[in-house]
Structure formats: structure tokens, C-alpha cells
Design an enzyme around this catalytic site. Structure first.
Site, PDB file in Angstrom:
ATOM      1  N   LYS A  35      34.358  39.231  37.709  1.00 13.18           N
ATOM      2  CA  LYS A  35      34.026  39.742  36.543  1.00 13.18           C
ATOM      3  C   LYS A  35      35.548  39.413  35.647  1.00 13.18           C
ATOM      4  CE  LYS A  35      36.025  44.011  38.541  1.00 13.18           C
ATOM      5  NZ  LYS A  35      35.635  45.038  39.394  1.00 13.18           N
ATOM      6  N   ARG A 130      33.248  58.029  40.010  1.00 10.07           N
ATOM      7  CA  ARG A 130      32.930  57.137  39.176  1.00 10.07           C
ATOM      8  C   ARG A 130      31.430  56.876  38.932  1.00 10.07           C
ATOM      9  NH1 ARG A 130      36.132  51.567  38.190  1.00 10.07           N
ATOM     10  NH2 ARG A 130      34.764  51.184  39.696  1.00 10.07           N
ATOM     11  N   TYR A 250      63.168  43.581  16.387  1.00  6.92           N
ATOM     12  CA  TYR A 250      62.596  44.508  15.619  1.00  6.92           C
ATOM     13  C   TYR A 250      63.115  46.094  16.106  1.00  6.92           C
ATOM     14  CZ  TYR A 250      58.668  41.603  13.910  1.00  6.92           C
ATOM     15  OH  TYR A 250      58.219  40.586  13.300  1.00  6.92           O
ATOM     16  N   MET A 298      55.177  39.538  18.390  1.00 10.12           N
ATOM     17  CA  MET A 298      53.809  38.838  18.486  1.00 10.12           C
ATOM     18  C   MET A 298      53.919  37.476  19.429  1.00 10.12           C
ATOM     19  SD  MET A 298      50.829  38.293  15.785  1.00 10.12           S
ATOM     20  CE  MET A 298      50.684  39.905  15.609  1.00 10.12           C
TER      21      MET A 298
HETATM   22  C1  PLP Z   1      35.983  45.030  40.793  1.00 11.79           C
HETATM   23  C2  PLP Z   1      35.377  45.397  41.736  1.00 11.79           C
HETATM   24  C3  PLP Z   1      35.742  44.987  43.145  1.00 11.79           C
HETATM   25  C4  PLP Z   1      37.113  44.033  43.394  1.00 11.79           C
HETATM   26  O1  PLP Z   1      38.056  44.934  43.296  1.00 11.79           O
HETATM   27  P1  PLP Z   1      39.594  44.344  43.651  1.00 11.79           P
HETATM   28  O2  PLP Z   1      40.428  45.429  43.899  1.00 11.79           O
HETATM   29  O3  PLP Z   1      39.951  43.198  42.558  1.00 11.79           O
HETATM   30  O4  PLP Z   1      39.469  43.506  45.214  1.00 11.79           O
HETATM   31  C5  PLP Z   1      34.997  45.221  44.313  1.00 11.79           C
HETATM   32  N1  PLP Z   1      33.873  46.123  44.042  1.00 11.79           N
HETATM   33  C6  PLP Z   1      33.404  46.330  42.826  1.00 11.79           C
HETATM   34  C7  PLP Z   1      32.358  47.601  42.680  1.00 11.79           C
HETATM   35  C8  PLP Z   1      34.167  46.433  41.598  1.00 11.79           C
HETATM   36  O5  PLP Z   1      33.865  46.754  40.593  1.00 11.79           O
END
Ligand code: PLP
Length: 356
Positions: A35, A130, A250, A298
Site C-alpha cells: 500500500k 481501530r 533560517y 525546502m
Molecule cells: C499495513 C498493514 C500491514 C503491514 O504492516 P507492517 O507493520 O508494515 O508489516 C499488515 N496488515 C494490515 C491490515 C495493514 O494495514
């Protein structure tokens, strides 16, 4: 590309890290989590390098379609399921695997007129609070899916909140998962990277590693076999002496306590180098750690290179992270964040160079 700023992506390291996953959980299938544009490494690039995984995990249909359009036939799991009912047509059309984590998603699925086989991953909330169904709802959810008489292939999953931080809490989540899941003979999945590495009892039929594939881990002990995939690098573009007592950058936040040789490196928060990197954050110049001084701009940072004034030259290599002696996790920790954020945060303007 005239700026020397680049993100080098080591494809062999991705492949190596997948082998580490497979040897750590030899009896599990691997759902490689790619992702957020492959954690900032480029989703297609990562998918090609990890094509020997059994499936991919993504955050949305947009990401899944990029993979299907490239011709990937792997199982692709939408880790958050549907955001709207109208996405269901695409799920069937492209044969995507679907998480359902709440009642409204279950209703969309049950009420739809679509037919055909579909892999449904029922997400259980085992303490992270969550996403997911409460433990005492799971049986009912499965009942609903079964009664619908549609050809759902049910899977059970949950997500670990602190497998890299708390053994006690993780053990609790594992026990909670088992307390419900053990009654059902469906494929199960619990492990993220930290779970996979730290808790064999999380492996089940599917593991879901993300961050470890990219060579990063919160705990140094979890990193030992992994290879970093991204090296973020640039070059020294200016050098000058400033007298003791003068300020740099800065806001005049840094004052020279001695005559100082200052190198400018062409990278800044416009590239994803964190603006909140504190003074003293190491930058590898020709392989030597030198301290960041002043605020991150930047397009540029300032580095105190007085120690190497005799040898440093314009055009010398500056590595910001992704070297054995300067990991993304070390920089992240100094910045009060995690490797994930830095890797995902490299911006569009940084050209990627693939290294075989
Ligand atoms: C992002 C995610 C993972 C992977 O987690 P990592 O800590 O990057 O290994 C696994 N399961 C779900 C549901 C996730 O959202």
C-alpha cells in the site's frame, strides 16, 4: 534531472527480504503489503520484485487496479475493504479479496445483487480498537455470510497494535484472536512484520509483512537479516567557511562555536527529508557521518564538515539514509518518527533509480 537528489531502489534487497519472510514463516502464504505506493518505493516496481509472493495487500481499489492493469493475477486484498457500496462491481470484476470490518460493509456485501465467488476476510478487533468486529459479533457475522448462500470464501484476520513494543499486549491479542478464530476452520491471518518476526504463534495460513520487505524495523534486533531497499542520496553543491559566532540557516537557530566549514547538500523537505530533523542528525558524506546544522530548507540542508575540510569537494556523495551505517530507522528515531513515514514521504520530484 539536473538536481543530484535521487532515491536508489535496490531490487535485489526486496527479493532478499521476501526470502527472509519465507524462511521465517515457512508454512504460511505471504501477502506482501505494498500500500501507499509500495511504502514510497513505487507500487509496480515493488510488485514486480515481489512477484513470488502469494498475494498483495493494498489500501484501496485504485492501487489494486494499477496492479491488475499491469497484468498481475495475484490475489489482492483490500486491507480496509470498501469505502463505498459502488466499489463492489469492481471487486467482482477484478476478483479482489475484500476485508469487511464493520456492519455497514457487511450490509453492502449481503444486499448486493452481484454473484460469483469472492474471498471475504472478516476483520476481528482483538484490542487495537481501530477497525474490526468485536469478538462477540464474529460468530453472527459468519452466520450472516453463510446464510446468504453466496459463494463467499471466508477468512479470519486481525491486526496487531504493538508487536514491536509490547510482548504482553501482543500475547493478549493472540489469545483473543484464538478465542474466536479457533472454532472455525477458515484460513487465518494475524501477523504484520513485527508479529511475524517476534511471535511464531501469529503465523497461521497467511502472513502480511509490509515494512520488513523494505528493510526497516522499529527494533534493531528485528532488522539483522534484512537489507535496506531505499538509499536516499544527493550531493554537496556548495562549501564555505564561516567565522565563529556567525549563524546558519533560517531563523538563525544555529551559531558557530568555532570557525566552521559548511557544506550545502541538495535535499530538503520538498524532497521528503523531514523538516523537523534536529541539529546533529547525521548525514553520510563520502561515507563519514557529519552533523546537520540549522533548519532544513525546502531544497537544501546545511552540514558541518569542518572535520573533513581537507578532503571534501563539490559533487561529493551525501547519503541521507539507506546505508548500513545510516539506516532510515536511525534517522527516523532522531526525528521522533518511524521509518514508514520517512519512506512514504519521499516526494514526487525525487527521481527513482533502480539498482538491480
Ligand atoms: C499495513 C498493514 C500491514 C503491514 O504492516 P507492517 O507493520 O508494515 O508489516 C499488515 N496488515 C494490515 C491490515 C495493514 O494495514
Amino acid at each position: 534531472m539536473y538536481r543530484p537528489t535521487k532515491a536508489y531502489i535496490h531490487l535485489a534487497a526486496l527479493h532478499h527480504n521476501l526470502q527472509v519472510v519465507k524462511s521465517t514463516a515457512p508454512n504460511s502464504k505471504v501477502l506482501a503489503v505494498i500500500k501507499a505506493n509500495g511504502y514510497g518505493h513505487g507500487i509496480l516496481r515493488v510488485a514486480h520484485s515481489l512477484s513470488s509472493a502469494d498475494g498483495f495487500g493494498v489500501a484501496s481499489i485504485d492501487e489494486a487496479l494499477i496492479l491488475r492493469q499491469e497484468g498481475f493475477l495475484h490475489r489482492i486484498l483490500l486491507l480496509e475493504g470498501l469505502f463505498g457500496e459502488n466499489e463492489l462491481a469492481l471487486v467482482y470484476q477484478h476478483r479482489l479479496d475484500l476485508v469487511i470490518h464493520s456492519k455497514h460493509q457487511l450490509d453492502w456485501l449481503l444486499q448486493s445483487s452481484f454473484q460469483g465467488q469472492i474471498n471475504v476476510w472478516v476483520k476481528i478487533d482483538t484490542g487495537m480498537h481501530r477497525l474490526g468486529f468485536d469478538l462477540d459479533q464474529v460468530e453472527w457475522v459468519i452466520d450472516q455470510l453463510q446464510q446468504s448462500k453466496k459463494p463467499f470464501q471466508i477468512h479470519l484476520m486481525s491486526h496487531l497494535a504493538s508487536a514491536d513494543e509490547s510482548i504482553t499486549f501482543t500475547e493478549k491479542q493472540i489469545a483473543a484472536f484464538n478465542s474466536v478464530a479457533a472454532q472455525f476452520n477458515y484460513p487465518k491471518s494475524l501477523a504484520n512484520s513485527a508479529g511475524l518476526q517476534g511471535f511464531k504463534t501469529t503465523h497461521f495460513e497467511w502472513v502480511r509483512p509490509g515494512i520488513m520487505l523494505y528493510g526497516s524495523a522499529q527494533q534493531p534486533c528485528l532488522k539483522s537479516d534484512l537489507k535496506q531497499v531505499m538509499t536516499l542520496a544527493s550531493e554537496v553543491t556548495s562549501l564555505k567557511w564561516i567565522p565563529k559566532g556567525e549563524f546558519v540557516g533560517y531563523g538563525n537557530t544555529w551559531q558557530a562555536m568555532r570557525d566552521t566549514y559548511v557544506a550545502i547538500v541538495a535535499i530538503g523537505y520538498g524532497d521528503g527529508y523531514p523538516r523537523h530533523a534536529p541539529e546533529g542528525t547525521p548525514v553520510l558524506i563520502n561515507g563519514h557521518k557529519q552533523p546537520l546544522i540549522g533548519r532544513v530548507s525546502m531544497d537544501m540542508i546545511c552540514v558541518d564538515v569542518t572535520e573533513m575540510a581537507q578532503t571534501i569537494q563539490i559533487g561529493d556523495l551525501a547519503v541521507l539514509w539507506g546505508d548500513d551505517s545510516l539506516t532510515v530507522d536511525e534517522v527516523a528515531q532522531l526525528c521522533g518518527t518511524i521509518g514508514y513515514e520517512l519512506l512514504c514521504g519521499v516526494t514526487q520530484r525525487v527521481p527513482i533509480v533502480e539498482v538491480k
